[in-house]
Design an enzyme around this catalytic site. Structure first.
Site, PDB file in Angstrom:
ATOM      1  N   HIS A 127       0.792  -1.097   0.116  1.00  0.00           N
ATOM      2  CA  HIS A 127       0.324  -0.168  -0.074  1.00  0.00           C
ATOM      3  C   HIS A 127       0.827   1.398   0.060  1.00  0.00           C
ATOM      4  O   HIS A 127       0.614   2.101  -0.861  1.00  0.00           O
ATOM      5  CB  HIS A 127      -0.886  -0.144   1.139  1.00  0.00           C
ATOM      6  CG  HIS A 127      -1.763   1.175   1.298  1.00  0.00           C
ATOM      7  ND1 HIS A 127      -2.997   1.250   1.014  1.00  0.00           N
ATOM      8  CD2 HIS A 127      -1.606   2.521   1.999  1.00  0.00           C
ATOM      9  CE1 HIS A 127      -3.652   2.287   1.037  1.00  0.00           C
ATOM     10  NE2 HIS A 127      -2.612   3.249   1.688  1.00  0.00           N
ATOM     11  N   GLU A 128       1.765   1.237   0.933  1.00  0.00           N
ATOM     12  CA  GLU A 128       2.557   2.466   1.147  1.00  0.00           C
ATOM     13  C   GLU A 128       3.569   2.505  -0.257  1.00  0.00           C
ATOM     14  O   GLU A 128       3.763   3.901  -0.736  1.00  0.00           O
ATOM     15  CB  GLU A 128       3.485   2.575   2.535  1.00  0.00           C
ATOM     16  CG  GLU A 128       2.760   2.651   3.531  1.00  0.00           C
ATOM     17  CD  GLU A 128       1.755   3.710   3.684  1.00  0.00           C
ATOM     18  OE1 GLU A 128       1.882   4.681   2.991  1.00  0.00           O
ATOM     19  OE2 GLU A 128       0.647   3.547   4.373  1.00  0.00           O
ATOM     20  N   HIS A 131       1.696   4.226  -2.994  1.00  0.00           N
ATOM     21  CA  HIS A 131       1.444   5.789  -2.784  1.00  0.00           C
ATOM     22  C   HIS A 131       2.878   6.423  -3.283  1.00  0.00           C
ATOM     23  O   HIS A 131       2.725   7.579  -3.764  1.00  0.00           O
ATOM     24  CB  HIS A 131       1.623   6.307  -1.373  1.00  0.00           C
ATOM     25  CG  HIS A 131       0.001   6.125  -0.698  1.00  0.00           C
ATOM     26  ND1 HIS A 131      -1.016   6.492  -1.346  1.00  0.00           N
ATOM     27  CD2 HIS A 131      -0.235   5.530   0.365  1.00  0.00           C
ATOM     28  CE1 HIS A 131      -2.060   6.115  -0.532  1.00  0.00           C
ATOM     29  NE2 HIS A 131      -1.556   5.734   0.552  1.00  0.00           N
ATOM     30  N   HIS A 137      -5.983   6.718  -2.609  1.00  0.00           N
ATOM     31  CA  HIS A 137      -6.666   5.604  -2.142  1.00  0.00           C
ATOM     32  C   HIS A 137      -7.819   5.054  -3.330  1.00  0.00           C
ATOM     33  O   HIS A 137      -8.230   6.068  -3.661  1.00  0.00           O
ATOM     34  CB  HIS A 137      -7.361   6.067  -0.837  1.00  0.00           C
ATOM     35  CG  HIS A 137      -6.264   6.228   0.217  1.00  0.00           C
ATOM     36  ND1 HIS A 137      -6.284   6.994   1.314  1.00  0.00           N
ATOM     37  CD2 HIS A 137      -5.243   5.360   0.293  1.00  0.00           C
ATOM     38  CE1 HIS A 137      -5.545   6.729   2.050  1.00  0.00           C
ATOM     39  NE2 HIS A 137      -4.646   5.668   1.370  1.00  0.00           N
ATOM     40  N   CYS A 138      -8.211   3.640  -3.248  1.00  0.00           N
ATOM     41  CA  CYS A 138      -9.092   3.215  -4.003  1.00  0.00           C
ATOM     42  C   CYS A 138     -10.161   3.033  -3.442  1.00  0.00           C
ATOM     43  O   CYS A 138     -10.395   2.457  -2.311  1.00  0.00           O
ATOM     44  CB  CYS A 138      -8.502   2.056  -4.609  1.00  0.00           C
ATOM     45  SG  CYS A 138      -9.390   1.115  -5.925  1.00  0.00           S
ATOM     46  N   CYS A 143      -8.939  -3.898  -2.985  1.00  0.00           N
ATOM     47  CA  CYS A 143      -7.553  -3.399  -3.573  1.00  0.00           C
ATOM     48  C   CYS A 143      -6.887  -2.941  -2.398  1.00  0.00           C
ATOM     49  O   CYS A 143      -7.154  -2.551  -1.540  1.00  0.00           O
ATOM     50  CB  CYS A 143      -7.873  -2.144  -4.526  1.00  0.00           C
ATOM     51  SG  CYS A 143      -6.530  -1.419  -4.998  1.00  0.00           S
ATOM     52  N   CYS A 162      -5.786  -3.434  -7.687  1.00  0.00           N
ATOM     53  CA  CYS A 162      -6.978  -3.906  -8.725  1.00  0.00           C
ATOM     54  C   CYS A 162      -6.609  -3.459 -10.045  1.00  0.00           C
ATOM     55  O   CYS A 162      -5.733  -2.693 -10.537  1.00  0.00           O
ATOM     56  CB  CYS A 162      -8.105  -3.249  -8.265  1.00  0.00           C
ATOM     57  SG  CYS A 162      -8.191  -1.313  -8.544  1.00  0.00           S
ATOM     58  N   CYS A 165      -5.906   0.189 -10.339  1.00  0.00           N
ATOM     59  CA  CYS A 165      -4.774   0.714  -9.942  1.00  0.00           C
ATOM     60  C   CYS A 165      -3.373   0.014 -10.656  1.00  0.00           C
ATOM     61  O   CYS A 165      -2.405   0.913 -10.790  1.00  0.00           O
ATOM     62  CB  CYS A 165      -4.707   0.588  -8.430  1.00  0.00           C
ATOM     63  SG  CYS A 165      -6.032   1.393  -7.635  1.00  0.00           S
TER      64      CYS A 165
HETATM   65 ZN   LIG Z   1      -2.846   5.225   2.060  1.00  0.00          ZN
HETATM   66 ZN   LIG Z   2      -7.307   0.004  -6.696  1.00  0.00          ZN
END
Ligand SMILES: [Zn+2]
Ligand SMILES: [Zn+2]
Length: 171
Positions: A127-128, A131, A137-138, A143, A162, A165
């Site tokens: 996740h990071e 970024h 954010h999704c 996701c 996903c 993304c």
């Molecule tokens: Zn985040």
């Molecule tokens: Zn996504």
């Protein structure tokens, strides 16, 4: 592109190895591990008994232009106005930090579950890293870029991006 994971403080070697493999499995690029000596106490807030995330994030250095660096900490991180953060990223520098502290079942008085712990840690790291590729954010709660307000959100999402993304990750 390469990803470098930097244990900040004492993180078990097996945990770092496992994390390295799992993150590599998502990004399909080289993932390296490199110890970084950072004095964590500089970010400690004795009133909150937590560590200021942004301060530690600012200490992380990249050596290559196309490198992404993620610091892995085992202390509880915070930013002002939030009770805690699982992690934080700096898009401009391509660096991020993740805390493992609240990802353990033991933190909540529950029975240890190493695989669940590693799944959660992988999701937070991926996740990071997302970024650092300028992803926001999704809305898709499966996701990995879905915002985790709590561990329930983290557990619901997958370790992968996903279809919307994924194409934005240019490796
Ligand atoms: Zn985040
Ligand atoms: Zn996504």
């Amino acid at each position: 592109m390469k990803i470098t994971l930097k244990p900040l403080g004492n993180i078990a070697h097996e945990i770092m190895e496992e994390l390295k493999n799992r993150v590599g499995g998502v990004f399909h690029c080289p993932v390296e591990m490199e110890a970084e000596i950072i004095d964590l106490s500089q970010a400690y807030n004795s009133e909150r008994k937590q560590y200021l995330s942004s301060k530690l994030l600012a200490c992380l250095k990249k050596t290559d232009q196309d490198e992404r660096v993620v610091g892995i900490a085992d202390v509880d991180l915070y930013v002002p106005r939030l009770n805690f953060v699982f992690g934080e990223a700096d898009m401009a520098s391509g660096t991020a930090i993740v805390s493992l502290c609240r990802l353990r079942q033991e933190y909540y008085g529950l029975t240890p579950d190493e695989n669940l712990y590693l799944e959660r840690a992988t999701k937070e790291v991926v996740h990071e890293l997302g970024h650092t590729f300028s992803l926001g954010h999704c809305h898709n709660n499966k996701c990995v870029m879905h915002f985790s307000n709590s561990l329930a959100d983290t557990d619901l999402k997958e370790i992968y991006f996903c279809n919307k993304c994924r194409p934005k990750i240019i490796i």
